[in-house]
Every structure is written in C-alpha cells, then in structure tokens.
Design an enzyme around this catalytic site. Structure first.
Site, short mmCIF file in Angstrom:
data_model
loop_
_atom_site.label_atom_id
_atom_site.label_comp_id
_atom_site.label_asym_id
_atom_site.label_seq_id
_atom_site.Cartn_x
_atom_site.Cartn_y
_atom_site.Cartn_z
N ASP A 103 -7.31 18.61 -15.34
CA ASP A 103 -7.56 17.24 -15.77
C ASP A 103 -7.09 17.13 -17.21
O ASP A 103 -7.66 17.73 -18.13
CB ASP A 103 -9.06 16.93 -15.66
N LYS A 122 -8.12 5.72 -19.50
CA LYS A 122 -8.41 6.21 -20.84
C LYS A 122 -7.18 6.08 -21.75
O LYS A 122 -6.67 4.99 -21.96
CB LYS A 122 -8.94 7.63 -20.76
N TYR A 179 -16.58 16.15 -16.35
CA TYR A 179 -16.97 14.74 -16.26
C TYR A 179 -18.02 14.57 -15.16
O TYR A 179 -17.89 15.11 -14.05
CB TYR A 179 -15.73 13.90 -15.98
N ARG A 208 0.84 -1.20 0.00
CA ARG A 208 0.00 0.00 0.00
C ARG A 208 0.88 1.25 0.00
O ARG A 208 0.58 2.24 -0.66
CB ARG A 208 -0.95 0.02 1.20
#
Length: 384
Positions: A179, A204, A107, A54
């Site tokens: 973004d 993406k 978005y 982690r």
C-alpha cells in the site's frame, strides 16, 4: 489513449502520461466521457475497444495509463475506492483455505476487510511486524499466497524494507502487496523494489484536494494485470469518469505538492519533538525513528504524515484534536489542507481489541501545504 511517453522524468510523466490531446478538438485535458454505452460499427465492431463503461471508459483509461506510468508498472486499474481495489485484489489472488500475512499496523478499513469480510469465505490471516523481516518470515505458512505491507504505515508510520520482504515473499511463492498511499509514487516506487502489486487510495495524495473517492492497483506483470482487469469488470466497482478526471487532474501537481507536504511535515515533527506535552513523535524523517535508514534508502523524502503521543492519555489527545483550528478535525488525509484526528476513536476504531489496536494517546496529522508558521502556531496552542 497512448502509452507512449515523451519522458521518464516523474514530473513530466505526471502531466503527460495518459493525457493525449483530444483527437476531435485538440483539447489538452482529456474529456469527461460521461457515457454508459457506445455505438458499435456492426455487431462486435468496437471503436477503440469501448462497449460499456463498466468494462472501459476513455477517461478512466487515461487515468489508468497515468497511474501505470507513475508507478513504473505494466497495468493500472482504477476503482471506486481504495477498499474496492483491495477487495478486487484479494478475490483475484486468493481462494478459500489460503493465508495472508498482514501488518500489525494497518489502516483500520483494511483490517476490517480481512477480519470481517474476507475471513468469512475461508481465507486465513495472521499479523506480523513487517518492519522486521524475520517476523514476516516466521508468519508465513505453506498456504500463504500474499504478504501485505503498508510503508509508511497507518497510523504509526512504520517502515518496511521492501526489497527484503519481497525476497521473503518470493521464496515462499507469495505475492508482495504494498500500500503506497502515504508515500505516493513520487516518493517511493515499490514495483522497482520488488513488490508485485501496488495499492492506492486515490482519495488521498493522488487526488490531493479532498474532493474525490477512488482506489487503484498497479502491477508489473501483464498476466496478473489481465486477471485483475477481468475481476474488475466482473465485480464492477470501477472509478466513474468524473472521479477519474479529478484524480488525473490531481496527479499533475503531485510532485510539487509532495515536496511541500514533506517540507512542512519535517518542520512540524521537529517542533513536536521539543514540546513538553509530547511524549513521542512518529515520523520517518527523524534520525531516531527506527526505520529512518531504510526510509532514506527507498524514499525520495519522508512524506506529509506525522503521528505523536501526548502526555495525559486519551482525553488529552482528544482535547488536542478539538482545540486545533487551522488543522481541521476530520478523517482521511493527503489533501492540501491540514487534518488532525484521533485514530483510536476515528479511523482505527475497527481495530480496537485486536493486535492492531492503536495507542489511546495517539494523534495523527496530515500536514497540508499551508504556511508552515501557521501550522506550528496552531499545534502549539492546541497542545496548550
């Protein structure tokens, strides 16, 4: 892993940054370290700084170094999804009572995060047309800690002048968050244009093959990078080793894919402008797009996303989506295959009834890298 790069040319960095040959075997592709914990050389004696995956994992480290190099940043951080990256950023930057300026075209998941999640712990937000620097300036309050920008935006392909908005944010003592999912670092590098933080949905174009979900943050300030890394570890929504490996693989072909995406999208947009059933085409590569000149200055090319509005309203738009064959009806974007969707009923349904509601007659395309003649033929038959 090493952050020493053999070149500053993007295509070379994409293949080599973070991709140090495996010291044990010489493997030219970083191994997938599918491991949760690491043997320590005595209490506190960490090998290479690894203790628990982690906190850090060598495969994720390779990806994070690659992302930082491609965006020209000091620190890259990889997450389990784009929204996980956004959540970590917001909880690092903001406290109850703070304010954020968000775009009027964003978005739907980002809007949902602000409207339904972040606002519940006392963060205020307001909407501005970020393509208009004056509107951004007017939306800023004494409590504004961040200005959030998508450029090109999702799904209306709006363009924001990054240097202009960066100056406004800086004067207000706020961070500019960009973004960069649609453009990718190959086409646009927001940090070099004045942004403080770059956000990606790695799902993406960075992954590029519709086979992984991931997110990223890249920053130019080392101190902010350390703060984000602390929260990344404390909150735990990290990218897994196999997901990191998939995105690292995708990054190697990003440049050649984006060239083809952009080339195909330009031809698709041009065809749509001449179709009698199309009332409006939204693509920053078109000379009549209101953000064309700004996009031409801050982008290498105009990307693979095209949106358009059809005559006949919402039902006609839905019909076009359902009739497509080569374009797959589906959410997401940025894969090698072409996708088509109806934002109002799909990706942006959460924005219905808000200032971010999208036109009902809008269709969004993620133009893939297939033969462009097949794509044009498919859209022509879908439009009827």
């Amino acid at each position: 892993m090493s952050d020493t790069h053999i070149s500053q040319h993007f295509e070379t960095l994409a293949i080599h940054a973070g991709n140090t040959a495996d010291p044990l075997t010489g493997a030219v592709v970083p191994p997938i370290y599918q491991v949760s914990t690491y043997k320590q050389d005595g209490v506190g004696g960490l090998r290479g700084g690894y203790e628990y995956s982690r906190s850090a994992n060598p495969t994720r480290t390779a990806l994070e170094e690659n992302l930082a190099a491609l965006e020209g940043g000091r620190r890259g951080l990889a997450f389990a999804s784009g929204l996980a990256a956004e959540d970590c950023l917001l909880r690092t930057l903001l406290s109850p009572g703070d304010h954020v300026v968000i775009p009027n075209d964003a978005y739907g998941g980002t809007f949902r995060l602000f409207a339904k999640v972040v606002s519940r712990w006392g963060v205020d937000w307001s909407v501005a047309d970020t393509s208009d620097p004056a509107a951004v300036r007017a939306a800023i309050t004494p409590k504004t800690k961040a200005v959030w920008v998508e450029t090109p935006s999702n799904p209306l392909l709006g363009i924001t002048d990054i240097p202009a908005v960066a100056q406004i944010a800086r004067e207000a003592g706020a961070k500019l968050v960009v973004d960069n999912t649609f453009a990718t670092p190959y086409l646009q590098q927001p940090l070099a244009l004045g942004a403080d933080v770059v956000v990606h949905s790695l799902t993406k174009y960075m992954g590029g093959h519709s086979d992984v979900v991931g997110g990223a943050l890249v920053v130019g300030d080392q101190e902010l990078g350390e703060e984000l890394a602390y929260h990344q570890n404390a909150m735990g929504a990290v990218a897994g080793p196999f997901d990191s490996w998939l995105v690292l693989r995708g990054a190697k072909t990003l440049a050649v894919r984006m060239d083809r995406h952009s080339e195909n999208a330009t031809k698709v947009a041009d065809m749509l402008t001449r179709h009698p059933r199309v009332s409006r085409v939204l693509y920053p590569g078109l000379p009549d797009h209101p953000g064309h000149e700004v996009a031409a200055k801050q982008m290498k090319s105009f990307g693979g996303m095209v949106s358009f509005q059809v005559t006949g309203g919402e039902e006609a738009a839905v019909e076009v989506c359902n009739r497509a064959k080569v374009f797959t009806l589906g959410e997401s974007l940025g894969g090698v295959e072409s996708l088509i969707e109806h934002p109002g009923r799909m990706t942006h349904a959460s924005a219905a009834g808000s200032a971010l509601e999208v036109p009902a007659d809008l269709v969004r395309l993620s133009v893939g890298i297939e033969n462009v003649d097949d794509l044009l033929e498919d859209l022509q038959q879908a439009l009827g």
